[in-house]
Design a protein around this motif. Structure first.
Motif, PDB file in Angstrom:
ATOM      1  N   GLU A  86       0.807  -1.212   0.000  1.00  0.00           N
ATOM      2  CA  GLU A  86       0.000   0.000   0.000  1.00  0.00           C
ATOM      3  C   GLU A  86       0.839   1.260   0.000  1.00  0.00           C
ATOM      4  O   GLU A  86       0.352   2.359   0.191  1.00  0.00           O
ATOM      5  CB  GLU A  86      -0.945  -0.016   1.217  1.00  0.00           C
ATOM      6  CG  GLU A  86      -2.154  -0.881   0.934  1.00  0.00           C
ATOM      7  CD  GLU A  86      -2.988  -1.115   2.171  1.00  0.00           C
ATOM      8  OE1 GLU A  86      -2.805  -0.384   3.157  1.00  0.00           O
ATOM      9  OE2 GLU A  86      -3.802  -2.046   2.135  1.00  0.00           O
ATOM     10  N   ASN A  87       2.201   1.076  -0.163  1.00  0.00           N
ATOM     11  CA  ASN A  87       3.068   2.255  -0.158  1.00  0.00           C
ATOM     12  C   ASN A  87       3.144   2.879  -1.542  1.00  0.00           C
ATOM     13  O   ASN A  87       2.947   2.208  -2.547  1.00  0.00           O
ATOM     14  CB  ASN A  87       4.489   1.883   0.265  1.00  0.00           C
ATOM     15  CG  ASN A  87       4.537   1.616   1.752  1.00  0.00           C
ATOM     16  OD1 ASN A  87       3.589   1.925   2.459  1.00  0.00           O
ATOM     17  ND2 ASN A  87       5.627   1.050   2.202  1.00  0.00           N
ATOM     18  N   ASP A  88       3.466   4.134  -1.542  1.00  0.00           N
ATOM     19  CA  ASP A  88       3.695   4.826  -2.808  1.00  0.00           C
ATOM     20  C   ASP A  88       5.135   4.534  -3.232  1.00  0.00           C
ATOM     21  O   ASP A  88       6.091   4.988  -2.617  1.00  0.00           O
ATOM     22  CB  ASP A  88       3.502   6.331  -2.561  1.00  0.00           C
ATOM     23  CG  ASP A  88       3.850   7.130  -3.804  1.00  0.00           C
ATOM     24  OD1 ASP A  88       4.212   6.513  -4.830  1.00  0.00           O
ATOM     25  OD2 ASP A  88       3.757   8.362  -3.722  1.00  0.00           O
ATOM     26  N   LEU A  89       5.236   3.730  -4.299  1.00  0.00           N
ATOM     27  CA  LEU A  89       6.570   3.285  -4.692  1.00  0.00           C
ATOM     28  C   LEU A  89       7.420   4.400  -5.287  1.00  0.00           C
ATOM     29  O   LEU A  89       8.618   4.251  -5.466  1.00  0.00           O
ATOM     30  CB  LEU A  89       6.473   2.114  -5.673  1.00  0.00           C
ATOM     31  CG  LEU A  89       5.813   0.856  -5.102  1.00  0.00           C
ATOM     32  CD1 LEU A  89       5.800  -0.248  -6.150  1.00  0.00           C
ATOM     33  CD2 LEU A  89       6.516   0.376  -3.838  1.00  0.00           C
ATOM     34  N   THR A  90       6.805   5.512  -5.582  1.00  0.00           N
ATOM     35  CA  THR A  90       7.591   6.616  -6.154  1.00  0.00           C
ATOM     36  C   THR A  90       8.141   7.544  -5.074  1.00  0.00           C
ATOM     37  O   THR A  90       8.887   8.465  -5.353  1.00  0.00           O
ATOM     38  CB  THR A  90       6.724   7.464  -7.106  1.00  0.00           C
ATOM     39  OG1 THR A  90       5.646   8.014  -6.340  1.00  0.00           O
ATOM     40  CG2 THR A  90       6.175   6.638  -8.244  1.00  0.00           C
ATOM     41  N   LYS A  91       7.760   7.255  -3.810  1.00  0.00           N
ATOM     42  CA  LYS A  91       8.227   8.097  -2.705  1.00  0.00           C
ATOM     43  C   LYS A  91       9.736   7.942  -2.514  1.00  0.00           C
ATOM     44  O   LYS A  91      10.257   6.831  -2.633  1.00  0.00           O
ATOM     45  CB  LYS A  91       7.520   7.646  -1.418  1.00  0.00           C
ATOM     46  CG  LYS A  91       6.968   8.774  -0.599  1.00  0.00           C
ATOM     47  CD  LYS A  91       5.997   8.233   0.430  1.00  0.00           C
ATOM     48  CE  LYS A  91       6.700   7.976   1.744  1.00  0.00           C
ATOM     49  NZ  LYS A  91       5.803   7.461   2.770  1.00  0.00           N
ATOM     50  N   THR A  92      10.442   9.035  -2.199  1.00  0.00           N
ATOM     51  CA  THR A  92      11.885   8.894  -1.939  1.00  0.00           C
ATOM     52  C   THR A  92      12.080   8.165  -0.626  1.00  0.00           C
ATOM     53  O   THR A  92      11.272   8.274   0.284  1.00  0.00           O
ATOM     54  CB  THR A  92      12.570  10.277  -1.837  1.00  0.00           C
ATOM     55  OG1 THR A  92      11.781  11.092  -0.983  1.00  0.00           O
ATOM     56  CG2 THR A  92      12.719  10.936  -3.182  1.00  0.00           C
TER      57      THR A  92
END
Ligand code: DAH
Length: 339
Positions: A86-92
């Motif tokens: 459920e994480n945003d894979l584009t997040k640094t």
């Protein structure tokens, strides 16, 4: 028991969802507003009185079983869920703070490695040293200026103890404790009661070298230093040895390397000579061997000592020695990934 309820009990007991959607469908089917259990509770009214008790018992049993299945599978599915689902894979990514090696450590390690490759091993001594190991055994006369409070930090309760002024004290400890052949380098911190400026500090680092064996000559010293200079400063490096004086070596010399005289910085660094002073060295004075119970008629040896800071400043183009000791992150961060 009502056949339909018995069938529901069996279905609930056997229920095994393979994903969250199946679990949600199950929840809606049994526990949802228009679900099986609501219908069963609504039908309670029309159950004949004598059957009401048993009917209520099994319907409640079904309700509990359905609720428990939902709870249990919910937590099981959550635990086995891949972390990023459920994480945003584009997040640094999170910032990881890493340290870096101090430039003095880097240069020290490099020098130590160079001497290790030709058979020197590392030895260390205490930073608080007694008069014998720092001065007397090294042939410093009683009235030598280095013994002055102006030059040395003494332990004020006992003037026989001081912060060592050089790593040469490790030579004495090594010779006292071991039989030749001795072949060591001793890196360490040293202390002098000096005014702090861009060029000198009251704390700095030296590397001492000592080789004692039968038939060790000045030629051995020269060749070892040439090897070091070429490994550290480059294969074409030229050295020269200038006569000098130290109480613990005879003869004594200062080793310079040819730096060149092309730029203004070269002029400043070499005081207009083109030669850069790198270390002091010499043949160990027989009086020093004797003080450590080594027979100078059987053994001879050479010693050398160099300051680490000065060549660290040169290597990295650092203009002020004080920068090495201030622990300013803006300075230290520049060495991340470089060394
Ligand atoms: N101990 C000297 C100093 O601190 C450096 C030195 C000179 C060490 C000559 C030596 C040597 O071992 O042979 O200035």
């Amino acid at each position: 028991m009502n056949k339909a309820i018995a069938e529901h009990l069996r279905v609930v007991a056997d229920f095994q969802p393979s994903n969250a959607d199946e679990l949600e469908a199950f929840r809606l089917k049994y526990l949802g507003k228009k679900g099986v259990l609501n219908d069963l509770f609504a039908a309670f009214k029309s159950v004949p009185n004598e059957e009401k008790k048993e009917y209520g018992r099994v319907v409640n049993q079904l309700k509990n079983a359905a609720e428990q299945a939902v709870l249990r599978f919910k937590s099981e599915l959550e635990q086995s869920k891949p972390l990023h689902s459920e994480n945003d894979l584009t997040k640094t990514g999170d910032h990881v703070f890493t340290g870096s090696q101090h430039p003095v450590t880097t240069v020290r390690n490099e020098i130590v490695d160079i001497f290790k490759r030709i058979g020197f091993s590392v030895s260390e001594g205490p930073e608080i040293e007694d008069d014998w190991h720092n001065f007397s055994a090294l042939n410093f006369p009683e009235e030598h200026p280095a013994r002055d409070m102006q030059d040395t930090f003494f332990v004020h309760t006992d003037p026989d103890w001081a912060l060592r002024t050089h790593t040469s004290s490790v030579q004495v400890r090594e010779m006292e404790g071991n039989e030749p052949p001795i072949r060591i380098i001793a890196p360490g911190r040293v202390f002098r009661n000096e005014a702090i400026s861009a060029r000198s500090h009251c704390i700095f680092h030296q590397i001492e070298g000592l080789y004692i064996d039968k038939n060790v000559s000045f030629a051995d010293l020269k060749q070892t230093l040439l090897y070091f200079a070429r490994e550290f400063f480059g294969a074409e490096t030229k050295i020269r040895l200038r006569p000098s004086y130290f109480p613990f070596t005879e003869p004594s010399a200062e080793m310079d390397i040819w730096w060149g005289l092309e730029t203004e910085t070269d002029y400043r660094m070499t005081k207009g000579t083109g030669w850069l002073e790198v270390m002091g060295c010499g043949m160990v004075d027989p009086a020093v061997l004797e003080a450590s119970n080594i027979d100078p008629k059987v053994y001879s040896g050479y010693a050398f000592g160099l300051g680490i800071e000065r060549i660290t400043l040169q290597r990295f183009g650092i203009p002020d020695i004080r920068m090495l000791f201030e622990n300013d992150m803006r300075f230290l961060n520049q060495f991340k990934g470089v060394i």
